[in-house]
Scaffold this motif. Structure first.
Motif, PDB file in Angstrom:
ATOM      1  N   ARG A   1     -26.309  14.443   4.678  1.00 17.27           N
ATOM      2  CA  ARG A   1     -25.595  14.490   5.957  1.00 17.27           C
ATOM      3  C   ARG A   1     -24.394  13.552   5.890  1.00 17.27           C
ATOM      4  N   PHE A   2     -23.203  14.132   5.978  1.00 14.05           N
ATOM      5  CA  PHE A   2     -21.974  13.333   5.887  1.00 14.05           C
ATOM      6  C   PHE A   2     -21.286  13.325   7.240  1.00 14.05           C
ATOM      7  N   GLY A   3     -21.158  12.127   7.790  1.00 10.63           N
ATOM      8  CA  GLY A   3     -20.678  11.989   9.151  1.00 10.63           C
ATOM      9  C   GLY A   3     -19.277  11.428   9.272  1.00 10.63           C
ATOM     10  N   ASN A   4     -19.087  10.597  10.264  1.00  7.82           N
ATOM     11  CA  ASN A   4     -17.777  10.048  10.593  1.00  7.82           C
ATOM     12  C   ASN A   4     -17.809   8.528  10.506  1.00  7.82           C
ATOM     13  N   THR A   5     -16.662   7.908  10.650  1.00  7.41           N
ATOM     14  CA  THR A   5     -16.569   6.453  10.484  1.00  7.41           C
ATOM     15  C   THR A   5     -16.918   5.683  11.750  1.00  7.41           C
ATOM     16  N   ARG A   6     -17.056   6.359  12.880  1.00  2.00           N
ATOM     17  CA  ARG A   6     -17.217   5.667  14.157  1.00  2.00           C
ATOM     18  C   ARG A   6     -18.668   5.501  14.579  1.00  2.00           C
ATOM     19  N   THR A   7     -19.481   6.497  14.321  1.00  4.56           N
ATOM     20  CA  THR A   7     -20.834   6.506  14.865  1.00  4.56           C
ATOM     21  C   THR A   7     -21.784   7.201  13.903  1.00  4.56           C
ATOM     22  N   ARG A   8     -23.080   6.908  14.042  1.00  6.85           N
ATOM     23  CA  ARG A   8     -24.098   7.593  13.242  1.00  6.85           C
ATOM     24  C   ARG A   8     -24.396   8.998  13.754  1.00  6.85           C
ATOM     25  N   ALA A   9     -23.909   9.298  14.934  1.00  7.27           N
ATOM     26  CA  ALA A   9     -24.184  10.591  15.552  1.00  7.27           C
ATOM     27  C   ALA A   9     -23.131  11.620  15.151  1.00  7.27           C
TER      28      ALA A   9
ATOM     29  N   LEU B   1     -15.686   4.794   4.551  1.00  5.93           N
ATOM     30  CA  LEU B   1     -16.683   4.118   5.385  1.00  5.93           C
ATOM     31  C   LEU B   1     -17.386   5.081   6.342  1.00  5.93           C
ATOM     32  N   ALA B   2     -17.417   6.346   5.987  1.00  9.61           N
ATOM     33  CA  ALA B   2     -18.128   7.316   6.817  1.00  9.61           C
ATOM     34  C   ALA B   2     -19.639   7.091   6.742  1.00  9.61           C
ATOM     35  N   HIS B   3     -20.318   7.297   7.857  1.00 10.08           N
ATOM     36  CA  HIS B   3     -21.778   7.243   7.869  1.00 10.08           C
ATOM     37  C   HIS B   3     -22.332   8.454   7.111  1.00 10.08           C
ATOM     38  N   HIS B   4     -23.436   8.231   6.420  1.00  7.92           N
ATOM     39  CA  HIS B   4     -24.061   9.311   5.664  1.00  7.92           C
ATOM     40  C   HIS B   4     -25.535   9.004   5.468  1.00  7.92           C
ATOM     41  N   GLY B   5     -26.311  10.026   5.174  1.00  6.66           N
ATOM     42  CA  GLY B   5     -27.740   9.838   4.983  1.00  6.66           C
ATOM     43  C   GLY B   5     -28.385  11.075   4.387  1.00  6.66           C
ATOM     44  N   VAL B   6     -29.694  10.990   4.189  1.00  6.22           N
ATOM     45  CA  VAL B   6     -30.474  12.105   3.616  1.00  6.22           C
ATOM     46  C   VAL B   6     -31.648  12.379   4.551  1.00  6.22           C
ATOM     47  N   PRO B   7     -31.502  13.357   5.464  1.00  9.67           N
ATOM     48  CA  PRO B   7     -32.599  13.639   6.391  1.00  9.67           C
ATOM     49  C   PRO B   7     -33.754  14.430   5.787  1.00  9.67           C
ATOM     50  N   ARG B   8     -33.513  15.062   4.623  1.00 14.64           N
ATOM     51  CA  ARG B   8     -34.581  15.918   4.091  1.00 14.64           C
ATOM     52  C   ARG B   8     -34.408  16.139   2.599  1.00 14.64           C
ATOM     53  N   VAL B   9     -35.517  16.093   1.878  1.00  8.15           N
ATOM     54  CA  VAL B   9     -35.579  16.480   0.466  1.00  8.15           C
ATOM     55  C   VAL B   9     -36.482  17.704   0.374  1.00  8.15           C
ATOM     56  N   LEU B  10     -36.119  18.625  -0.511  1.00  9.94           N
ATOM     57  CA  LEU B  10     -36.870  19.878  -0.654  1.00  9.94           C
ATOM     58  C   LEU B  10     -37.740  19.796  -1.905  1.00  9.94           C
TER      59      LEU B  10
END
Length: 235
Positions: A169-177, A199-208
């Motif tokens: 999940r690749f997001g934006n620099t302002r918020t985690r939402a 400095l964009a927020h990012h994460g891994v919500p799911r692995v398959l």
């Protein structure tokens, strides 16, 4: 997958953020996996990361070059066995530079990413790629939305995937939402983000689970993230 109705193509997910499918071929994936297994052995091996609030990260981690712990860097495993951090190999730095040049173009390789030889003697303290954070996702492991903001360099971050497919999940620099974009990263894929997306927020919500290439011999997902610290070399 072995076959695709439509071949996957590189995608510009955001300004300065590019996904390059199948960047590592099967042989290079196997080589990188062998290295990761060596790095994961103690001392200074794979560990569970604990946050200042008492929580734990579900993905386990080993570091090269500089040891990251929430939210700082050290030359020893300050939150683990106290051993010196494993060295960052020159070939891994070269791999990172090739990844950036391929994904973003040679112009994205600023002087810090090129290293001391490009900077000259007066700026030799500035490092090339000198940090690797290697995260292992097993079972239900996830990674919450966060920014890579503990370095003193704005050089692009390089992310290489091995093993099981994940939703990145690749997001934006302002918020985690929202707004964010979900990208499927498979074994061998490259993701690079720099410039306005550094400095964009990012994460891994799911692995398959069970989606790793059969010939790789890995159950779970490994993510090799390369960064430029910007720290003085003698620190």
């Amino acid at each position: 997958m072995d076959t695709e109705l439509f071949p996957r193509e590189r995608v510009r997910v955001a300004p300065g953020a590019v996904h390059v499918p199948d960047w590592l071929d099967a042989a290079r994936q196997a080589e990188l996996l062998r290295s990761c297994r060596d790095w994961a052995r103690p001392p200074a091996g794979l560990r569970t990361v604990r946050t200042p609030g008492g929580g734990t990260m579900t993905a386990r981690q080993v570091c090269l070059g500089w040891h990251w712990y929430p939210y700082a860097y050290a030359r020893t495993v300050a939150d683990g066995d106290g051993a010196p951090v494993k060295p960052f190999p020159a070939w891994l730095g070269e791999l990172g530079r090739r990844a950036v040049a391929d994904a973003l173009g040679p112009e994205a390789l600023g002087p810090e990413a090129l290293g001391p030889a490009a900077l000259g003697p007066a700026a030799a303290q500035a490092a090339a790629y000198d940090i690797a954070l290697i995260n292992f996702y097993d079972g239900d492991a996830r990674m919450g939305m966060h920014r890579d903001a503990d370095e003193q360099s704005d050089a692009p971050v390089v992310s290489l995937s091995l093993g099981d497919t994940c939703v990145f999940r690749f997001g934006n620099t302002r918020t985690r939402a929202r707004p964010y974009t979900d990208v499927e990263l498979r074994s061998g894929d490259l993701f690079v983000f720099g410039g306005p997306s550094r400095l964009a927020h990012h994460g891994v919500p799911r692995v398959l689970p069970g989606t790793a290439p059969a010939g790789l011999g890995l159950a779970g997902r490994l993510n090799v993230t390369l960064r430029v610290s910007g720290f003085p070399a003698a620190a």
